[in-house]
Enzyme design. Structure first.
Site, mmCIF file in Angstrom:
data_model
loop_
_atom_site.group_PDB
_atom_site.id
_atom_site.type_symbol
_atom_site.label_atom_id
_atom_site.label_comp_id
_atom_site.label_asym_id
_atom_site.label_seq_id
_atom_site.Cartn_x
_atom_site.Cartn_y
_atom_site.Cartn_z
ATOM 1 N N VAL A 265 -65.177 -35.000 -11.243
ATOM 2 C CA VAL A 265 -64.225 -35.619 -12.168
ATOM 3 C C VAL A 265 -64.274 -34.947 -13.538
ATOM 4 O O VAL A 265 -63.230 -34.619 -14.121
ATOM 5 C CB VAL A 265 -64.511 -37.143 -12.306
ATOM 6 C CG1 VAL A 265 -63.419 -37.803 -13.150
ATOM 7 C CG2 VAL A 265 -64.608 -37.802 -10.952
ATOM 8 N N ILE B 297 -55.887 -45.562 -9.306
ATOM 9 C CA ILE B 297 -54.991 -46.734 -9.336
ATOM 10 C C ILE B 297 -55.166 -47.499 -10.642
ATOM 11 O O ILE B 297 -56.274 -47.903 -10.980
ATOM 12 C CB ILE B 297 -55.294 -47.696 -8.157
ATOM 13 C CG1 ILE B 297 -55.200 -46.957 -6.833
ATOM 14 C CG2 ILE B 297 -54.349 -48.882 -8.188
ATOM 15 C CD1 ILE B 297 -55.629 -47.798 -5.635
ATOM 16 N N GLY C 217 -65.420 -34.518 4.034
ATOM 17 C CA GLY C 217 -65.859 -34.700 2.646
ATOM 18 C C GLY C 217 -65.560 -36.084 2.088
ATOM 19 O O GLY C 217 -65.749 -36.340 0.897
ATOM 20 N N LYS D 27 -67.779 -52.545 -7.451
ATOM 21 C CA LYS D 27 -66.384 -52.654 -7.913
ATOM 22 C C LYS D 27 -65.922 -54.112 -7.890
ATOM 23 O O LYS D 27 -65.171 -54.545 -8.773
ATOM 24 C CB LYS D 27 -65.489 -51.783 -7.038
ATOM 25 C CG LYS D 27 -65.808 -50.295 -7.197
ATOM 26 C CD LYS D 27 -65.193 -49.472 -6.089
ATOM 27 C CE LYS D 27 -65.512 -47.994 -6.259
ATOM 28 N NZ LYS D 27 -65.139 -47.190 -5.080
ATOM 29 N N GLY E 257 -61.585 -38.741 -5.754
ATOM 30 C CA GLY E 257 -61.153 -37.351 -5.887
ATOM 31 C C GLY E 257 -61.111 -36.971 -7.359
ATOM 32 O O GLY E 257 -60.818 -37.808 -8.217
HETATM 33 P P1 NAP Z 1 -70.775 -35.309 -9.866
HETATM 34 O O1 NAP Z 1 -69.810 -34.387 -9.194
HETATM 35 O O2 NAP Z 1 -72.075 -35.570 -9.197
HETATM 36 O O3 NAP Z 1 -71.053 -34.699 -11.329
HETATM 37 C C1 NAP Z 1 -72.051 -35.203 -12.163
HETATM 38 C C2 NAP Z 1 -72.129 -34.324 -13.410
HETATM 39 O O4 NAP Z 1 -73.037 -34.941 -14.311
HETATM 40 C C3 NAP Z 1 -72.649 -32.917 -13.146
HETATM 41 O O5 NAP Z 1 -71.906 -31.994 -13.904
HETATM 42 C C4 NAP Z 1 -74.095 -32.953 -13.626
HETATM 43 O O6 NAP Z 1 -74.549 -31.741 -14.219
HETATM 44 C C5 NAP Z 1 -74.014 -34.001 -14.723
HETATM 45 N N1 NAP Z 1 -75.289 -34.715 -14.863
HETATM 46 C C6 NAP Z 1 -75.890 -35.522 -13.961
HETATM 47 N N2 NAP Z 1 -77.071 -35.970 -14.461
HETATM 48 C C7 NAP Z 1 -77.185 -35.426 -15.682
HETATM 49 C C8 NAP Z 1 -78.183 -35.485 -16.694
HETATM 50 N N3 NAP Z 1 -79.297 -36.202 -16.508
HETATM 51 N N4 NAP Z 1 -77.974 -34.816 -17.836
HETATM 52 C C9 NAP Z 1 -76.865 -34.070 -18.022
HETATM 53 N N5 NAP Z 1 -75.894 -33.973 -17.102
HETATM 54 C C10 NAP Z 1 -76.065 -34.635 -15.957
HETATM 55 O O7 NAP Z 1 -70.110 -36.721 -10.162
HETATM 56 P P2 NAP Z 1 -68.550 -37.123 -10.064
HETATM 57 O O8 NAP Z 1 -68.145 -37.239 -8.638
HETATM 58 O O9 NAP Z 1 -67.761 -36.249 -10.960
HETATM 59 O O10 NAP Z 1 -68.601 -38.598 -10.639
HETATM 60 C C11 NAP Z 1 -68.774 -38.854 -12.020
HETATM 61 C C12 NAP Z 1 -68.640 -40.345 -12.303
HETATM 62 O O11 NAP Z 1 -67.322 -40.772 -11.947
HETATM 63 C C13 NAP Z 1 -69.598 -41.237 -11.499
HETATM 64 O O12 NAP Z 1 -69.993 -42.340 -12.283
HETATM 65 C C14 NAP Z 1 -68.762 -41.705 -10.337
HETATM 66 O O13 NAP Z 1 -69.190 -42.943 -9.811
HETATM 67 C C15 NAP Z 1 -67.411 -41.842 -11.021
HETATM 68 N N6 NAP Z 1 -66.284 -41.755 -10.085
HETATM 69 C C16 NAP Z 1 -66.179 -40.672 -9.281
HETATM 70 C C17 NAP Z 1 -65.125 -40.596 -8.409
HETATM 71 C C18 NAP Z 1 -64.959 -39.403 -7.493
HETATM 72 O O14 NAP Z 1 -63.996 -39.353 -6.734
HETATM 73 N N7 NAP Z 1 -65.834 -38.419 -7.542
HETATM 74 C C19 NAP Z 1 -64.183 -41.644 -8.334
HETATM 75 C C20 NAP Z 1 -64.304 -42.725 -9.203
HETATM 76 C C21 NAP Z 1 -65.366 -42.771 -10.083
HETATM 77 P P3 NAP Z 1 -74.759 -30.401 -13.348
HETATM 78 O O15 NAP Z 1 -73.375 -30.018 -12.913
HETATM 79 O O16 NAP Z 1 -75.343 -29.408 -14.271
HETATM 80 O O17 NAP Z 1 -75.642 -30.783 -12.200
#
Ligand code: NAP
Length: 457
Positions: A34, A154, A205, A223, A324
């Protein structure tokens, strides 16, 4: 005949007459699925965002764990840092997209106490520490927005909080986890069993290598807690959400549901109850049988939908992509522009209120319809015995279907079996549990094959 259509146009630029700030410094924490898309939008659509928010949105840095890790979007290397606190200290608005509890919680607290507004998509954090963070934001007169935390792209939280602020929400039914909806939909449409549908979800995925949080219902429960808190203006803690996952759902359950004109969905349900014990709320996540004519039954694949019932608005349905990078970034950016407009105009921050203080009902007292599957001996008097036990416990039967199971070797003297599928009128969980325990003990009952709740009939 002249047909009049609404003209789609760029919204009016926000008035700059009363601008408190003409450039907002934005810190992004996290650059994963994201975060990378949010960074792309902030950089690529900067001119459009300036027109819509009335100020420049300047991305001053991106905090990550590993500065030189590969990214899905090409971004200037000089933006990356591992010093999240140092970045926050320079920001007017912080976007938290790291996920998890720590260090996200501490960093959000730092941002708020330093006077920065925060946008986050972190449902796991808000479901556990939401009230503490809303309170802190209110004390510091900053905004804490989290549209992306529930159902991805949404728009559901803002409609509940703002559009329905003058109404009374009575019930929310949501398909808020795309992984489990995909699995159940595959089982329903292809006849796959749970393991095969999960493997396919992982291949595409939709499911993580460790699917526990999705399959056990924990993600949906987080949620549900957020949806219920906003809908009922009451702090709802994660441990107040009754949670059951889908791992026990079998192909036979899916098949039996189809034969009855029903479909199984994992629903997050938040409802306002009014009975002799007064006004209470109940929040639960569990596999649920729905009539195929219900709007939520038409939600296929990994899509999400939330069905809201309000006293005056009636029934409303919100549908779209629940996850996504790009879809979720859309929800994040909606919060960013909205927060920027308020900062620009110097208006009051939007704060959460927990004025309802409604107590949570014990799940044992909550009344729903149930579908009970039984394998019984096919002999005279069985139906009467079973119906008597249901009636005795106040779980009256609405429908009963009986299917004779063929005996594999007709020459054997094995007693033939019948499958019964009983749907009850609304009954409490304790009444249903007592009914099932007594039925299970009958010599003519070979097995209780399933017990599922039914909604929407
Ligand atoms: P992700 O792909 O796992 O990315 C997490 C990012 O945070 C990475 O860039 C990581 O750095 C960084 N990070 C993690 N721990 C850290 C730390 N201790 N210090 C500094 N940086 C740190 O997560 P995501 O899927 O984008 O999701 C992000 C948030 O959005 C979550 O809360 C998730 O629940 C929410 N969300 C996600 C989705 C979805 O579809 N993915 C949907 C709704 C809500 P590195 O890249 O260097 O490892």
């Amino acid at each position: 005949m002249t047909i009049c259509c609404p003209v789609t146009q760029e919204p009016e630029p926000v008035s700059t007459a009363n601008i408190a700030k003409n450039s907002l410094k934005i810190a992004l924490l996290g650059c994963g699925n994201v975060g990378a898309e949010v960074a792309r939008i902030l950089l690529d659509d900067a001119a459009m965002l300036t027109r819509r928010s009335g100020t420049d949105l300047e991305l001053i840095g991106i905090a990550v764990r590993t500065v030189d890790a590969p990214r899905t979007v090409e971004l200037p290397a000089e933006l990356f840092t591992t010093d999240a606190s140092g970045l926050i200290a320079r920001a007017d608005l912080v976007i938290e997209l790291m996920g998890g509890i720590e260090p996200a919680r501490t960093l959000i607290r730092e941002a708020i106490t330093q006077g920065a507004s925060v946008v986050t998509g972190n449902k796991a954090l808000l479901a556990v520490h939401g009230p503490e963070l809303y309170q802190l934001a209110s004390e510091n007169a900053v905004q804490l927005s989290y549209e992306a935390a529930v159902a991805g792209a949404i728009p559901i939280l803002r409609p509940i909080r703002d559009s329905l602020a003058g109404d009374t929400i009575t019930r929310v039914l949501g398909i808020v986890n795309g992984t489990t909806n995909y699995i159940l939909d595959q089982m329903d449409t292809t006849g796959a069993d749970f393991a095969a549908a999960l493997a396919e979800a992982q291949r595409l995925g939709y499911a993580e290598a460790d699917p526990t949080a999705d399959v056990q219902g924990h993600d949906a429960a987080a949620k549900a807690a957020i949806l219920a808190s906003l809908s009922f203006h009451t702090d709802v803690a994660l441990d107040q959400v009754h949670c059951e996952g889908i791992a026990e759902i079998t192909s036979a359950d899916i098949e039996a549901a189809r034969e009855s004109g029903l479909v199984i969905k994992l629903l997050a349900i938040a409802e306002r109850l009014q009975d002799e014990e007064g006004e209470r709320i109940n929040v639960r996540v569990h596999p649920t049988l729905l009539p195929r004519s219900h709007p939520l039954a038409a939600v296929h694949g990994a899509f999400n939908a939330v069905f809201v019932e309000a006293e005056n608005a009636g029934e409303l349905m919100f549908y779209g992509q629940g996850a996504g990078g790009r879809p979720t970034a859309s929800a994040v950016m909606g919060d960013v522009v909205s927060a920027a407009r308020r900062i620009v105009l110097g208006g009051p921050g939007r704060t959460e209120t927990a004025s309802g203080h409604l107590p949570a009902a014990d799940i044992k007292t909550v009344r729903t319809s149930y579908s009970v599957g039984l394998e019984v001996s096919d002999e005279a008097g069985v139906l009467a015995q079973i119906a008597g036990i249901f009636a005795h416990h106040g779980a009256s039967i609405e429908t009963l279907r009986q299917t004779l199971r063929p005996v594999s070797d007709p020459a054997s003297d094995t007693q033939p079996s019948a499958e019964l599928r009983i749907v009850t009128h609304r009954a409490s969980e304790s009444a249903l549990a007592a009914t099932v325990a007594e039925v299970r003990a009958l010599p003519v009952v070979k097995a209780v094959t399933s017990v599922l709740r039914v909604e929407g009939i």
